[in-house]
Design a protein around this motif. Structure first.
Motif: not given
Length: 132
Positions: A14-26, A28-43
């Motif tokens: 399972y990879h949690e979906p997300f739409a935001i890939t980049r955030i910039q502060d006022r 113009g510096h990129s702010v890291p976006w926390k991504k979740t870790s994939p994990h096994k949910v079924i065989r």
């Protein structure tokens, strides 16, 4: 709901979906976006079985109007009185969901089901995705 279907082409991961890939502060510096870790949910064998079943939805079932996308699998859905129609489908690299409905309680119309209304929209999107 679409995110749940991502586990089948990824062999149970399972990879949690997300739409935001980049955030910039006022400034113009990129702010890291926390991504979740994939994990096994079924065989993996369960994921392969589900894909085989969902391919039949497109090959011979209610999702026939989505045929033509190589390796595609998916599921249609229709709510009571045709208020909502949806299709969630995937290939090896893309999972996408289409929902059609009104923001107020009103029917899409007689016969407007997931297979008839939403599956063709999904197919068109997937064709564009494959041939930009």
């Amino acid at each position: 709901m679409t995110g749940a279907y991502t586990i089948f082409p990824s062999q149970g991961i399972y990879h949690e979906p997300f739409a935001i890939t980049r955030i910039q502060d006022r400034f113009g510096h990129s702010v890291p976006w926390k991504k979740t870790s994939p994990h096994k949910v079924i065989r993996p064998d369960t994921a392969r079985t589900m894909t085989a079943i969902l391919q039949e939805v497109i090959n011979r079932g209610t999702g026939r109007l989505a045929r033509g996308i190589p390796g595609a699998a998916g599921k249609t859905g229709t709510s009571d009185r045709n208020m909502d129609a949806w299709f969630i489908g995937y290939t090896e690299d893309v999972t996408a969901g289409v929902w059609l409905g009104h923001d107020r309680s009103s029917s899409l119309g007689r016969g407007e089901t997931g297979g008839r209304a939403a599956a063709p929209v999904w197919k068109t999107f997937m064709q564009q995705k494959r041939n930009p």
